[in-house]
Design a protein around this motif. Structure first.
Motif, mmCIF file in Angstrom:
data_model
loop_
_atom_site.group_PDB
_atom_site.id
_atom_site.type_symbol
_atom_site.label_atom_id
_atom_site.label_comp_id
_atom_site.label_asym_id
_atom_site.label_seq_id
_atom_site.Cartn_x
_atom_site.Cartn_y
_atom_site.Cartn_z
ATOM 1 N N THR A 106 6.547 9.441 -0.227
ATOM 2 C CA THR A 106 5.137 9.787 -0.088
ATOM 3 C C THR A 106 4.724 10.693 -1.235
ATOM 4 O O THR A 106 5.358 11.705 -1.490
ATOM 5 C CB THR A 106 4.857 10.498 1.246
ATOM 6 O OG1 THR A 106 5.185 9.615 2.333
ATOM 7 C CG2 THR A 106 3.391 10.891 1.353
ATOM 8 N N GLU A 150 -1.007 9.454 -0.915
ATOM 9 C CA GLU A 150 -2.010 10.105 -0.067
ATOM 10 C C GLU A 150 -3.134 10.668 -0.944
ATOM 11 O O GLU A 150 -3.329 11.866 -1.046
ATOM 12 C CB GLU A 150 -1.368 11.195 0.777
ATOM 13 C CG GLU A 150 -0.414 10.648 1.820
ATOM 14 C CD GLU A 150 0.068 11.737 2.769
ATOM 15 O OE1 GLU A 150 -0.088 12.932 2.433
ATOM 16 O OE2 GLU A 150 0.594 11.383 3.836
ATOM 17 N N GLU A 168 2.050 13.193 -2.466
ATOM 18 C CA GLU A 168 0.981 14.053 -1.959
ATOM 19 C C GLU A 168 -0.140 14.148 -2.982
ATOM 20 O O GLU A 168 0.070 14.611 -4.098
ATOM 21 C CB GLU A 168 1.532 15.454 -1.658
ATOM 22 C CG GLU A 168 2.688 15.473 -0.685
ATOM 23 C CD GLU A 168 2.257 15.186 0.748
ATOM 24 O OE1 GLU A 168 1.035 15.239 1.019
ATOM 25 O OE2 GLU A 168 3.142 14.902 1.585
#
Length: 381
Positions: free
Chosen positions: A49, A68, A51
């Motif tokens: 992931t 994200e 950020e």
């Protein structure tokens, strides 16, 4: 004598800052805490992931994990198989969106495929563009491609142009795609929604853009309308040349991007291709956006002003021009909304408006050596 000066300082400043920033991190595979990634291959593995936003420039970019934020990618082969929670901006030789993009997706390149889900708008420009049967777009599609096919679902409308257009999927709104093949152009207009409501919406946008043009560049706007009224055949020819120039420009930028990746890779400076990718992406996006706005809305306003000039030829105040704009735009929108003939009229208006603008801009630039000075319309006795 009104003068309209072209001021590219803001755009130049932004591009210079972009080049300086990219040069500062050129030798690094990752910079800004992993937000900027370069190298021969950039990968976000499944389960990883990122950020916030991610900026990637590479020969091959594969996103199997989650971003994200926004994803800005430029490379030879770009694959988005994971999840992007923000917007996607991508340019490359091949771009494939097989995952999920929650926001808007703006992609350009040689071969473009959307087989996943785009939550909001999709802007797609390239040689071959396809929304496969498993692909979906949550809002509207704006497309410009040599070959365009839609086998999936589009919740909103489809606008744009293509050499060939094949739609076997579903479109919730209207379709307005200019189709040209072997030099012959035809307008395909299919409206599954409320025709009257669409016409009213289009009229409002045309008036707003026309009023903005009269406010920001009154001389150029009036001169463009005068060119359409006084020199319709020259405007048609200029419009066709301008459209061809835009298409060749997009193709040229894509070719330069691909060749740059190959050349810099061969001489051992593959990271430099990122600069070319980003500059090419900016040029394609800005050029496509301007072209669509001119053809879809500003052209209607300019032709409307030209029609109004047949009734009142004397130059007036801005308020009078605004009134003429409203009246002329109403006539143009009414004509372009006609069944069957409306498609051809829409194409004619787009070419006339584009040509009148190009003709007026070229004449003014040539006469003033880069400072665009447009003579106001003279009274006709």
């Amino acid at each position: 004598m009104p003068q309209v000066r072209l001021r590219p300082a803001a755009l130049l400043t932004a591009l210079v800052l972009l080049v300086v920033s990219a040069t500062a991190v050129l030798a690094q595979d990752e910079a800004l805490g992993g937000k900027l990634r370069t190298g021969e291959t950039v990968t976000v593995a499944a389960g990883e992931t990122v950020e916030g936003d991610l900026y990637a420039a590479s020969g091959t970019i594969v996103i199997d994990g989650t971003v994200e934020g926004d994803l800005v990618a430029a490379g030879g082969d770009i694959q988005v198989n994971g999840h992007v929670s923000g917007d996607l901006i991508a340019a490359g030789g091949t771009v494939t969106v097989a995952g999920t993009v929650d926001g808007d997706a703006r992609i350009a390149g040689g071969q473009l495929t959307v087989s996943g889900d785009v939550g909001e708008d999709l802007l797609i420009a390239g040689g071959q563009a396809a929304i496969t049967a498993s692909g979906s777009v949550g809002e509207d599609v704006i497309a410009s491609a040599g070959q365009l096919s839609i086998a999936g679902s589009v919740a909103g409308s489809v606008e744009g142009g293509a050499g060939t257009y094949d739609r076997t999927g579903t479109v919730g709104g209207s379709e307005n795609v200019a189709v040209g093949e072997d030099g012959d152009a035809e307008e395909v207009a299919v409206d599954d929604g409320n025709l009257i409501l669409d016409a009213v919406k289009h009229f409002v946008v045309v008036v707003l853009i026309g009023a903005l043009a009269l406010w920001l560049m009154p001389g150029l706007t009036r001169a463009s309308a005068e060119a359409i009224r006084r020199r319709p055949l020259a405007s048609l020819g200029s419009g066709l040349l301008a459209a061809l120039g835009w298409l060749l420009g997009v193709i040229g930028i894509v070719v330069v991007i691909i060749l740059a990746a190959i050349v810099f890779g061969l001489i051992g400076f593959g990271e430099l291709a990122g600069l070319i990718f980003i500059a090419g992406l900016v040029a394609i996006l800005v050029g496509t956006f301007a072209f669509v706005i001119v053809c879809a809305y500003l052209a209607d306003a300019l032709v409307g002003l030209a029609l109004a000039g047949l009734v009142r030829r004397e130059p007036g105040t801005r308020w009078l021009d605004l009134g003429l704009l409203v009246a002329g735009a109403a006539v143009v929108v009414l004509l372009t909304s006609l069944p069957v003939a409306g498609g051809w009229i829409t194409l004619l208006v787009a070419i006339l408006g584009l040509g009148g603008l190009a003709l007026a801009a070229w004449t003014g630039w040539r006469g003033r050596r880069g400072v665009l000075v447009v003579e106001p319309a003279q009274p006709v006795v």
